[in-house]
Design a protein around this motif. Structure first.
Motif, PDB file in Angstrom:
ATOM      1  N   VAL A   1     -33.721 -36.447   4.970  1.00 57.60           N
ATOM      2  CA  VAL A   1     -32.968 -37.136   6.011  1.00 57.60           C
ATOM      3  C   VAL A   1     -31.981 -38.118   5.387  1.00 57.60           C
ATOM      4  O   VAL A   1     -30.810 -38.171   5.758  1.00 57.60           O
ATOM      5  N   ILE A   2     -32.442 -38.911   4.424  1.00 56.70           N
ATOM      6  CA  ILE A   2     -31.595 -39.917   3.790  1.00 56.70           C
ATOM      7  C   ILE A   2     -32.190 -40.267   2.437  1.00 56.70           C
ATOM      8  O   ILE A   2     -33.411 -40.183   2.238  1.00 56.70           O
ATOM      9  N   ALA A   3     -31.324 -40.627   1.500  1.00 60.66           N
ATOM     10  CA  ALA A   3     -31.764 -41.009   0.156  1.00 60.66           C
ATOM     11  C   ALA A   3     -31.018 -42.256  -0.285  1.00 60.66           C
ATOM     12  O   ALA A   3     -29.860 -42.471   0.085  1.00 60.66           O
ATOM     13  N   SER A   4     -31.688 -43.074  -1.088  1.00 55.80           N
ATOM     14  CA  SER A   4     -31.061 -44.310  -1.572  1.00 55.80           C
ATOM     15  C   SER A   4     -30.030 -44.038  -2.658  1.00 55.80           C
ATOM     16  O   SER A   4     -29.194 -44.896  -2.951  1.00 55.80           O
ATOM     17  N   GLY A   5     -30.085 -42.866  -3.262  1.00 59.15           N
ATOM     18  CA  GLY A   5     -29.139 -42.474  -4.299  1.00 59.15           C
ATOM     19  C   GLY A   5     -29.070 -40.958  -4.355  1.00 59.15           C
ATOM     20  O   GLY A   5     -29.775 -40.250  -3.631  1.00 59.15           O
ATOM     21  N   GLU A   6     -28.219 -40.451  -5.215  1.00 57.11           N
ATOM     22  CA  GLU A   6     -28.046 -39.004  -5.322  1.00 57.11           C
ATOM     23  C   GLU A   6     -29.279 -38.349  -5.916  1.00 57.11           C
ATOM     24  O   GLU A   6     -29.901 -38.876  -6.840  1.00 57.11           O
ATOM     25  N   LEU A   7     -29.617 -37.180  -5.376  1.00 56.77           N
ATOM     26  CA  LEU A   7     -30.685 -36.383  -5.957  1.00 56.77           C
ATOM     27  C   LEU A   7     -30.129 -35.559  -7.112  1.00 56.77           C
ATOM     28  O   LEU A   7     -28.912 -35.478  -7.316  1.00 56.77           O
ATOM     29  N   THR A   8     -31.014 -34.962  -7.888  1.00 56.21           N
ATOM     30  CA  THR A   8     -30.578 -34.119  -8.999  1.00 56.21           C
ATOM     31  C   THR A   8     -29.968 -32.833  -8.452  1.00 56.21           C
ATOM     32  O   THR A   8     -30.092 -32.514  -7.259  1.00 56.21           O
ATOM     33  N   ALA A   9     -29.340 -32.085  -9.321  1.00 54.23           N
ATOM     34  CA  ALA A   9     -28.680 -30.852  -8.906  1.00 54.23           C
ATOM     35  C   ALA A   9     -29.648 -29.869  -8.263  1.00 54.23           C
ATOM     36  O   ALA A   9     -29.253 -29.078  -7.394  1.00 54.23           O
ATOM     37  N   ASP A  10     -30.897 -29.920  -8.680  1.00 56.54           N
ATOM     38  CA  ASP A  10     -31.892 -29.012  -8.096  1.00 56.54           C
ATOM     39  C   ASP A  10     -32.713 -29.670  -6.984  1.00 56.54           C
ATOM     40  O   ASP A  10     -33.780 -29.174  -6.616  1.00 56.54           O
ATOM     41  N   GLY A  11     -32.199 -30.802  -6.446  1.00 54.36           N
ATOM     42  CA  GLY A  11     -32.805 -31.389  -5.268  1.00 54.36           C
ATOM     43  C   GLY A  11     -34.012 -32.263  -5.506  1.00 54.36           C
ATOM     44  O   GLY A  11     -34.757 -32.558  -4.567  1.00 54.36           O
ATOM     45  N   LYS A  12     -34.209 -32.720  -6.738  1.00 52.10           N
ATOM     46  CA  LYS A  12     -35.345 -33.579  -7.037  1.00 52.10           C
ATOM     47  C   LYS A  12     -34.953 -35.051  -6.914  1.00 52.10           C
ATOM     48  O   LYS A  12     -33.781 -35.417  -6.987  1.00 52.10           O
ATOM     49  N   VAL A  13     -35.965 -35.896  -6.754  1.00 54.38           N
ATOM     50  CA  VAL A  13     -35.752 -37.340  -6.613  1.00 54.38           C
ATOM     51  C   VAL A  13     -35.810 -37.976  -7.996  1.00 54.38           C
ATOM     52  O   VAL A  13     -36.860 -37.968  -8.643  1.00 54.38           O
ATOM     53  N   PRO A  14     -34.689 -38.528  -8.487  1.00 55.94           N
ATOM     54  CA  PRO A  14     -34.685 -39.116  -9.834  1.00 55.94           C
ATOM     55  C   PRO A  14     -35.325 -40.498  -9.854  1.00 55.94           C
ATOM     56  O   PRO A  14     -35.776 -41.012  -8.820  1.00 55.94           O
ATOM     57  N   THR A  15     -35.330 -41.106 -11.014  1.00 55.47           N
ATOM     58  CA  THR A  15     -35.941 -42.423 -11.171  1.00 55.47           C
ATOM     59  C   THR A  15     -35.275 -43.465 -10.286  1.00 55.47           C
ATOM     60  O   THR A  15     -34.073 -43.392  -9.995  1.00 55.47           O
ATOM     61  N   ASP A  16     -36.077 -44.435  -9.826  1.00 52.38           N
ATOM     62  CA  ASP A  16     -35.590 -45.568  -9.045  1.00 52.38           C
ATOM     63  C   ASP A  16     -34.827 -45.118  -7.800  1.00 52.38           C
ATOM     64  O   ASP A  16     -33.802 -45.706  -7.432  1.00 52.38           O
ATOM     65  N   THR A  17     -35.329 -44.100  -7.167  1.00 52.40           N
ATOM     66  CA  THR A  17     -34.689 -43.558  -5.964  1.00 52.40           C
ATOM     67  C   THR A  17     -35.751 -43.335  -4.889  1.00 52.40           C
ATOM     68  O   THR A  17     -36.880 -42.952  -5.201  1.00 52.40           O
ATOM     69  N   ALA A  18     -35.375 -43.591  -3.649  1.00 52.35           N
ATOM     70  CA  ALA A  18     -36.286 -43.399  -2.517  1.00 52.35           C
ATOM     71  C   ALA A  18     -35.617 -42.512  -1.481  1.00 52.35           C
ATOM     72  O   ALA A  18     -34.386 -42.497  -1.343  1.00 52.35           O
ATOM     73  N   ILE A  19     -36.444 -41.795  -0.730  1.00 49.37           N
ATOM     74  CA  ILE A  19     -35.923 -40.901   0.306  1.00 49.37           C
ATOM     75  C   ILE A  19     -36.769 -41.008   1.570  1.00 49.37           C
ATOM     76  O   ILE A  19     -37.915 -41.456   1.541  1.00 49.37           O
ATOM     77  N   TRP A  20     -36.166 -40.615   2.677  1.00 45.71           N
ATOM     78  CA  TRP A  20     -36.898 -40.301   3.898  1.00 45.71           C
ATOM     79  C   TRP A  20     -36.680 -38.825   4.174  1.00 45.71           C
ATOM     80  O   TRP A  20     -35.570 -38.308   3.956  1.00 45.71           O
ATOM     81  N   ALA A  21     -37.717 -38.154   4.651  1.00 45.47           N
ATOM     82  CA  ALA A  21     -37.604 -36.734   4.974  1.00 45.47           C
ATOM     83  C   ALA A  21     -38.459 -36.407   6.191  1.00 45.47           C
ATOM     84  O   ALA A  21     -39.489 -37.042   6.432  1.00 45.47           O
ATOM     85  N   ARG A  22     -38.014 -35.431   6.967  1.00 46.18           N
ATOM     86  CA  ARG A  22     -38.885 -34.889   8.008  1.00 46.18           C
ATOM     87  C   ARG A  22     -40.003 -34.128   7.321  1.00 46.18           C
ATOM     88  O   ARG A  22     -39.771 -33.384   6.374  1.00 46.18           O
ATOM     89  N   TYR A  23     -41.205 -34.277   7.847  1.00 49.37           N
ATOM     90  CA  TYR A  23     -42.349 -33.699   7.112  1.00 49.37           C
ATOM     91  C   TYR A  23     -43.442 -33.291   8.078  1.00 49.37           C
ATOM     92  O   TYR A  23     -43.854 -34.097   8.901  1.00 49.37           O
TER      93      TYR A  23
END
Length: 573
Positions: free
Chosen positions: A551-573
């Motif tokens: 839904v939203i991320a505090s920073g860019e995800l990696t090219a393959d959609g992973k959450v990198p260091t020092d990053t937070a996300i919200w997602a439907r789950y």
């Protein structure tokens, strides 16, 4: 060689959802305005109430529910207004009672509630009560409103005990009596111009009940209470050899109430009377929020029983080291103690007393938070600090309960580490002989317009503290329409939080995603909006759990959609 399948996530409920019709304060996000640094309407370089009034539409668009104003009362400003000389009027520096009423009317029209600061531990030495005490004799009713005591020694030339001021230096000052002779001593846990009130005195108790009545009749929605844990002192005023620093003890494992000037049980009777008064007004709820730096958490929970405060700032969360194990433990413990008394957790990351979290979180993990950072000090990495700050806020706003935001954090403002020492105004700097820099660096006037004099703080180039060069690029006008800016992130988070009613949701801790991952499932009101809230504090990017839809991320995800260091996300789950 076969690879073992990834561990399946596990969930543990750590907080049940709130009632669908829960009172507004149980899930509100409240924005702190530090008046002198928010917006200036006159061009004198100091923020004021008309300036703040003009910015209310900005706060409505941001998506907050209420606004808390730091003190704007009549004051000599020895401690930026926390030295109050008249609790029932506005200092001309900030405007008039009519200005406040106009602001309050506009806020109500926008659907924003207004909370004001209440400073009950001490008054200004220029308050009429203290001036009367100086003119009166020892043992008089006038002196009984404050903590006057005879000195020790044959001639009374030694202070009554060894207490220190948390701003530095001694906690007692000797007065000169009306006949010119050296006289009694008065206690000031803070600055010499902030004499402590005597809360054993019924007149003091009635006075503050009347102050509360005055502002409630004006229409305020509640009070943030300064130094809520400090009003009552152990009656014998014994010497104290332990720490007595500004915000929180050096040894957090020691109970705060071990110190005779903090967290004494008698404070609770005072707040029970305040709560009863506010409850007597009926709907809508008017609230009390405690600034209580108290250990252990079980002691803090006493302040938020349903006969006292509605909220208390979660300083354990603010002080938490940037480690997954610490974050998980603090969040779980916070919810546990709040739930034990039926209160919401009240999350906070920055305020006018601590280094802004866009800088603080870049300090070496686990080191003690300094009281200010200056020009010659090691400079935290601003890129790391902002990345972590955005992630921390994304986590915070995804948690159940209420939250407070400090002005400018929605712009990603760092601490100013460029304040010339000769311009510092914090009494901490002055009273410690310049050893502690103090809190000026988090109180810099806000940048509204990147290319205007004073960065648009007011109609002139004047600002009461200088703005660092970095603030121009972070000005509100630069971020307003910039997708991915920190202002955009906060606005989206706040609107999603309200839409998904995350403040009311149950919270389930999710394990099995890695030791450096902190993750929760927030169900929203009535379990209607299951939202995955996940933050990665490790160096290795982590994949979202199967079935999670970002839904939203505090920073860019990696090219393959992973959450990198020092990053937070919200997602439907």
């Amino acid at each position: 060689m076969t690879t073992a399948p990834p561990a399946q996530p596990t969930t543990t409920t750590i907080h049940d959802h709130d009632r669908a019709d829960a009172a507004w304060w149980r899930h509100a996000v409240i924005y702190q305005i530090y008046p002198r640094s928010f917006a200036d309407s006159t061009g004198n370089g100091i923020g004021d109430l008309p300036g703040a009034r003009a910015k209310l539409p900005y706060l409505k668009a941001l998506g907050v529910d209420a606004v808390w104003f730091s003190p704007f009362y009549v004051s000599p400003q020895a401690d930026a207004g926390y030295d109050v000389a008249n609790y029932r009027d506005i200092d001309p520096l900030f405007g008039t009672l009519a200005d406040f009423q106009g602001l309050l009317d506009d806020a109500n029209a926008l659907g924003l509630k207004v909370i004001v600061d209440l400073v009950p531990n001490h008054s200004s030495d220029e308050h009429p009560w203290f001036q009367a005490a100086l003119a009166a004799a020892p043992g008089s009713p006038e002196r009984a409103r404050y903590m006057f005591r005879d000195g020790k020694g044959v001639d009374g030339s030694e202070p009554p005990n060894n207490w220190k001021s948390v701003f530095g230096g001694p906690g007692w000052t000797r007065v000169t009596e009306a006949d010119g002779t050296p006289g009694q001593w008065y206690l000031h846990i803070f600055d010499v111009k902030q004499p402590d009130l005597n809360w054993d005195n019924p007149e003091v108790r009635e006075e503050f009940l009347d102050v509360i009545r005055f502002w409630v009749k004006r229409g305020v929605a509640g009070f943030r209470v300064d130094v809520a844990h400090g009003l009552v002192k152990e009656p014998s005023l014994p010497d104290w050899a332990g720490p007595q620093e500004l915000l929180g003890p050096d040894e957090p494992e020691e109970a705060t109430n071990a110190a005779p000037m903090w967290d004494q049980d008698g404070v609770h009777t005072i707040y029970e009377s305040w709560r009863a008064l506010l409850d007597s007004y009926g709907e809508p709820d008017r609230i009390l929020c405690a600034e209580a730096w108290v250990n252990p958490p079980e002691r803090a929970a006493l302040y938020i029983r349903n006969t006292e405060f509605h909220q208390a700032f979660n300083f354990d969360f603010l002080e938490c080291p940037w480690r997954a194990t610490d974050l998980r433990a603090v969040i779980r413990k916070s919810l546990e103690v709040c739930d034990s008394v039926g209160a919401p957790a009240t999350w906070v990351l920055s305020n006018h007393d601590v280094i802004r979290h866009a800088t603080r979180l870049a300090l070496p993990v686990g080191t003690k938070r300094p009281n200010g950072i200056g020009i010659g000090d090691p400079q935290p990495d601003p890129v790391v600090g902002l990345r972590r700050a955005r992630a921390a806020t994304t986590l915070m706003l995804g948690l159940s309960g209420s939250a407070y935001i400090y002005q400018g954090e929605e712009l990603g403002l760092p601490e100013s580490m460029e304040v010339p020492n000769e311009l510092r105004e914090d009494p901490v700097y002055l009273r410690t002989g310049h050893k502690e820099l103090g809190r000026d660096g988090c109180r810099i006037p806000l940048p509204w317009t990147h290319d205007a004099p004073g960065l648009g703080f007011g109609p002139s180039e004047k600002v009461w503290l200088p703005q660092p060069e970095a603030y121009a690029a972070l000005a509100a006008d630069q971020q307003a329409d910039a997708e991915g800016s920190t202002l955009d992130l906060y606005t989206r988070l706040l609107h999603l939080r309200r839409e998904r009613e995350l403040g009311l949701g149950s919270l389930r801790e999710i394990g099995g995603l890695g030791e450096d991952v902190v993750a929760y499932l927030n169900t929203g009101k009535d379990d209607a909006y299951p939202t995955l809230v996940l933050i990665n504090l490790g160096e290795i990017p982590v994949a979202l759990p199967e079935g999670a839809d970002l839904v939203i991320a505090s920073g860019e995800l990696t090219a393959d959609g992973k959450v990198p260091t020092d990053t937070a996300i919200w997602a439907r789950y």
